[in-house]
Scaffold this motif. Sequence first.
Motif, PDB file in Angstrom:
ATOM      1  N   LEU A 128       4.805  -7.808  -5.280  1.00  0.00           N
ATOM      2  CA  LEU A 128       5.635  -7.629  -4.084  1.00  0.00           C
ATOM      3  C   LEU A 128       4.862  -6.924  -2.964  1.00  0.00           C
ATOM      4  CD1 LEU A 128       9.041  -6.594  -5.675  1.00  0.00           C
ATOM      5  CD2 LEU A 128       8.623  -8.594  -4.222  1.00  0.00           C
ATOM      6  N   ILE A 129       4.139  -5.874  -3.324  1.00  0.00           N
ATOM      7  CA  ILE A 129       3.362  -5.144  -2.320  1.00  0.00           C
ATOM      8  C   ILE A 129       2.335  -6.072  -1.668  1.00  0.00           C
ATOM      9  CG2 ILE A 129       1.653  -3.301  -2.003  1.00  0.00           C
ATOM     10  CD1 ILE A 129       3.200  -1.766  -4.256  1.00  0.00           C
ATOM     11  N   LEU A 130       1.580  -6.780  -2.496  1.00  0.00           N
ATOM     12  CA  LEU A 130       0.573  -7.698  -1.956  1.00  0.00           C
ATOM     13  C   LEU A 130       1.203  -8.841  -1.166  1.00  0.00           C
ATOM     14  CD1 LEU A 130      -1.863  -7.889  -5.000  1.00  0.00           C
ATOM     15  CD2 LEU A 130      -2.327  -6.865  -2.771  1.00  0.00           C
ATOM     16  N   ALA A 131       2.329  -9.353  -1.651  1.00  0.00           N
ATOM     17  CA  ALA A 131       2.987 -10.461  -0.959  1.00  0.00           C
ATOM     18  C   ALA A 131       3.409 -10.042   0.450  1.00  0.00           C
ATOM     19  CB  ALA A 131       4.196 -10.945  -1.753  1.00  0.00           C
ATOM     20  N   TYR A 132       3.990  -8.861   0.585  1.00  0.00           N
ATOM     21  CA  TYR A 132       4.422  -8.434   1.915  1.00  0.00           C
ATOM     22  C   TYR A 132       3.246  -8.070   2.818  1.00  0.00           C
ATOM     23  CZ  TYR A 132       9.263  -8.941   0.732  1.00  0.00           C
ATOM     24  OH  TYR A 132      10.467  -9.483   0.390  1.00  0.00           O
ATOM     25  N   ILE A 133       2.148  -7.604   2.235  1.00  0.00           N
ATOM     26  CA  ILE A 133       0.934  -7.399   3.039  1.00  0.00           C
ATOM     27  C   ILE A 133       0.409  -8.747   3.530  1.00  0.00           C
ATOM     28  CG2 ILE A 133      -1.502  -6.724   2.897  1.00  0.00           C
ATOM     29  CD1 ILE A 133      -0.593  -4.443   1.023  1.00  0.00           C
ATOM     30  N   PHE A 134       0.384  -9.728   2.645  1.00  0.00           N
ATOM     31  CA  PHE A 134      -0.081 -11.056   3.036  1.00  0.00           C
ATOM     32  C   PHE A 134       0.858 -11.688   4.063  1.00  0.00           C
ATOM     33  CE2 PHE A 134      -3.414 -12.840   0.000  1.00  0.00           C
ATOM     34  CZ  PHE A 134      -3.951 -11.590  -0.252  1.00  0.00           C
ATOM     35  N   ILE A 135       2.161 -11.495   3.908  1.00  0.00           N
ATOM     36  CA  ILE A 135       3.112 -12.037   4.887  1.00  0.00           C
ATOM     37  C   ILE A 135       2.846 -11.432   6.262  1.00  0.00           C
ATOM     38  CG2 ILE A 135       5.547 -12.006   5.577  1.00  0.00           C
ATOM     39  CD1 ILE A 135       6.232 -12.413   2.585  1.00  0.00           C
ATOM     40  N   ALA A 136       2.656 -10.110   6.318  1.00  0.00           N
ATOM     41  CA  ALA A 136       2.369  -9.452   7.606  1.00  0.00           C
ATOM     42  C   ALA A 136       1.058  -9.960   8.186  1.00  0.00           C
ATOM     43  CB  ALA A 136       2.312  -7.937   7.413  1.00  0.00           C
ATOM     44  N   LEU A 137       0.062 -10.123   7.338  1.00  0.00           N
ATOM     45  CA  LEU A 137      -1.234 -10.606   7.808  1.00  0.00           C
ATOM     46  C   LEU A 137      -1.135 -12.034   8.314  1.00  0.00           C
ATOM     47  CD1 LEU A 137      -4.238  -9.946   8.092  1.00  0.00           C
ATOM     48  CD2 LEU A 137      -4.540 -10.716   5.742  1.00  0.00           C
ATOM     49  N   TRP A 138      -0.438 -12.896   7.571  1.00  0.00           N
ATOM     50  CA  TRP A 138      -0.332 -14.299   7.987  1.00  0.00           C
ATOM     51  C   TRP A 138       0.626 -14.472   9.167  1.00  0.00           C
ATOM     52  CZ3 TRP A 138      -3.509 -13.985   4.048  1.00  0.00           C
ATOM     53  CH2 TRP A 138      -4.405 -15.028   3.834  1.00  0.00           C
TER      54      TRP A 138
END
Length: 161
Positions: A37-47
Amino acid sequence: MGTTRLYASVAAGGFRRYATYRTATAAGVFTNTVFGLILAYIFIALWDTRPHLGGYDQSQALSYVWLSQALLMVVAVMGGGFEDELIERIRTGDIAIDLYRPADLQLWWLAQDMGRALFHLLGRGLIPLAFGALFFDLALPADPLTWLAFLVAVALGVVVG
């Protein structure tokens, strides 16, 4: 045929060995899901900021996150494979007992590690991946043959890696 049965039995023993630690497995599933979840939301913000970063869209990046969380223990990225136990057996001299067995030493340890990897794939990998697929838009293949090729590649990665 007899040696195949022997190594299948060793692999099953490796599977059962890790299956006995139910609380550790549940903690691992929880941890992999939280970090996913942490990585997914970081990736969502980045993308959201940089669409198509590296030539990937957001769903492909999220697929990477959840597949990597699912395969973390399968490929023993952070240790936990057979190496620590084998190194200890070499250090203490217990490896001499293993060398007297009427079985190939490398195939014995490979079979045991394949049982470990299969347990981690089923016990610790599928739930975080299913969670990610349920709550995020992942770019997962629809073709069963692609999944089969992926599983063969993972198995070869466990063997070679």
